[in-house]
Design an enzyme around this catalytic site. Structure first.
Site: not given
Length: 498
Positions: A261, A318, A357, A359, A404-405, A408, A417, A483
């Site tokens: 990772d 991110c 991973d 987007g 939620y964190w 980074g 990391r 639309e």
């Protein structure tokens, strides 16, 4: 002078799928979402397959044993995060592997002379209502009996009394030997009207318990991803710093797959880690990433990665792009890497699956990622919303939210990391925030899967390979994107039905 990539960096929001002819055999009931997780030769089946193309992000705020259990039962896979001591991560892996999936290792154990009060505390801690009574109070001790929450009541029995006074002794317990199969054990549960069948070795030591409730429960989750021993599968994240200590412990604990990772996987450090793992533990699949182009994919595939994660800076939590100006629109990254994956397969005969991973803002983005060639997706924000995720559930004026964190963020303290130098983060590449609470994973994921299946049906596909080979995509303008959305005043109260 810097090289300029001519193609515009595009996101999933800039694409729509065109419908294809829907055949009579295309229906949500016939859609098969199985997909390979790890490297295999073309034309062969991957050693590990997902039954639905969903994995969870390698994040503190997401990956818990509870989430790993729920996701595997629904056909996906969780990667337990590595931003914790090695022994803690290994224990989390064991917790998933020991979950009630056939032959269960008992985690609720007492000695015959322990008090009923202690038994109640043990049951409260584990959440289980059946305890094995062994000579030494361990899961592998010589079995003396079983005791359940129905065998005593705090208001009717002296809690200072011994467990032996309320247990059912082994002499009165049906039990099986070490050679019993799961099918045979389940048959005995029903034929002999048992709730639990202990499995013992030749010396009478407890090996496993088989529960009737597991049989019924397993029927509720027909898509469970399990290993050869019918145990749920689970993944684990590792880094490029302490992998020599972490990997052996995770393999011993039973991890099915590992993933290196990193916010930037195109590095010699990751290639060296892949080489080491392949040399010392060739039986364990290990993924690499993250990357955003075909050159980086080929680098990791040639280094031995069993799958490659795609995405830098596209996650909702991110801010790498804001801070460092590094990344690529997720749609462009997936398309480029998948083209390199196909070229690698043509050249070597080996297929290295791709994980998209980041987007993925809307459910339909999952369909777009898969249509563009990704074999499965990895999501953080999506899974962080559910009960099984790590973040606390908090009330607000507008409803509940979950913490939620990002890895980074300063909260994560995951400085290794990001390789910024020093013994901490020099600057953050992730933020600390909240996401709307979404309830139970089982219900939320079922809805997303239903949307994915109906999308594939509209595109005339009933398998993911067919979807990838026949999907048609179109770019959308800003006006086309607008639309997409409802343009009427939405009702804020339910209609009156007469």
């Amino acid at each position: 002078m810097a090289q300029i990539i001519a193609e515009v960096s595009r996101t999933f929001n800039e694409y729509l799928l065109l419908p294809n002819r829907t055949r009579t055999d295309c229906s949500p009931a016939t859609v098969d979402l199985r997909t390979p997780l790890v490297r295999h030769f073309g034309g062969e089946v991957s050693a590990i397959e997902l039954h639905v193309p969903f994995t969870s992000a390698i994040m503190q705020a997401v990956g818990t044993p509870d989430l790993a259990i729920a996701l595997a039962r629904n056909g996906g896979l969780c990667f337990l995060h590595h931003n914790q001591p090695v022994l803690d991560q290994a224990a989390a892996v064991r917790q998933v592997k020991n979950f009630k999936a056939g032959f269960v290792t008992s985690d609720t154990n007492v000695r015959p002379d322990d008090s009923l009060s202690l038994l109640a505390d043990v049951m409260r801690r584990t959440g289980h209502s059946t305890a094995a009574v062994t000579h030494d109070g361990t899961a592998a001790g010589r079995l003396l009996g079983l005791v359940t929450s129905r065998d005593f009541h705090p208001q009717r029995h002296d809690l200072d009394g011994p467990v032996s006074g309320r247990m059912t002794a082994l002499a009165d317990l049906p039990h099986a030997g070490p050679d019993v199969t799961l099918s045979e054990a389940n048959a005995r549960l029903w034929d002999e009207r048992l709730d639990c069948l202990p499995v013992l070795d030749a010396e009478g030591h407890l090996l496993h318990l088989v529960f009737r409730s597991d049989y019924t429960d397993n029927k509720r989750f027909p898509n469970q991803v399990v290993d050869a021993a019918k145990r749920l599968r689970v993944g684990a994240g590792v880094n490029t710093h302490d992998y020599r200590e972490r990997v052996p412990a995770l393999v011993e604990a039973g991890a099915d797959v590992l993933c290196l990772d990193s916010s930037d996987g195109y590095s010699d450090w990751q290639a060296q880690a892949l080489t080491w793992v392949k040399k010392h533990y060739p039986e364990i699949p290990v993924g690499g990433g993250n990357v955003v182009d075909g050159e980086a994919f080929t680098f990791l595939a040639e280094a031995g990665a069993d799958f490659v994660k795609v995405g830098v800076g596209g996650g909702s939590i991110c801010i790498t792009r804001d801070q460092k100006g590094i990344g690529r629109g997720q749609a462009s990254a997936v398309l480029d890497v998948c083209a390199a994956r196909d070229a690698f397969r043509e050249r070597t005969g080996e297929y290295v699956p791709i994980c998209s991973d980041g987007g993925l803002v809307h459910d339909y983005h999952v369909a777009l990622a898969l249509a563009m060639g990704a074999d499965f997706v990895m999501m953080g924000r999506y899974f962080a919303r559910f009960d099984q995720a790590a973040g606390a559930k908090l009330p607000t004026r507008d409803g509940f939210v979950k913490e939620y964190w990002g890895e980074g963020s300063n909260r994560a303290r995951n400085w290794q990391r990001y390789g910024q130098g020093g013994q901490g983060l020099v600057f953050e590449e992730g933020v600390d925030g909240y996401v709307p609470y979404a309830g139970d994973l089982n219900e939320g994921l079922a809805l997303t899967i239903a949307k994915l299946k109906t999308t594939m049906v509209s595109c005339g596909s009933i398998t993911l390979p067919e979807f990838q080979s026949t999907a048609r995509l179109t770019l959308v303008s800003d006006q086309s994107f607008q639309e997409n959305h409802a343009s009427v005043t939405l009702r804020d109260t339910p209609p009156t039905l007469t």
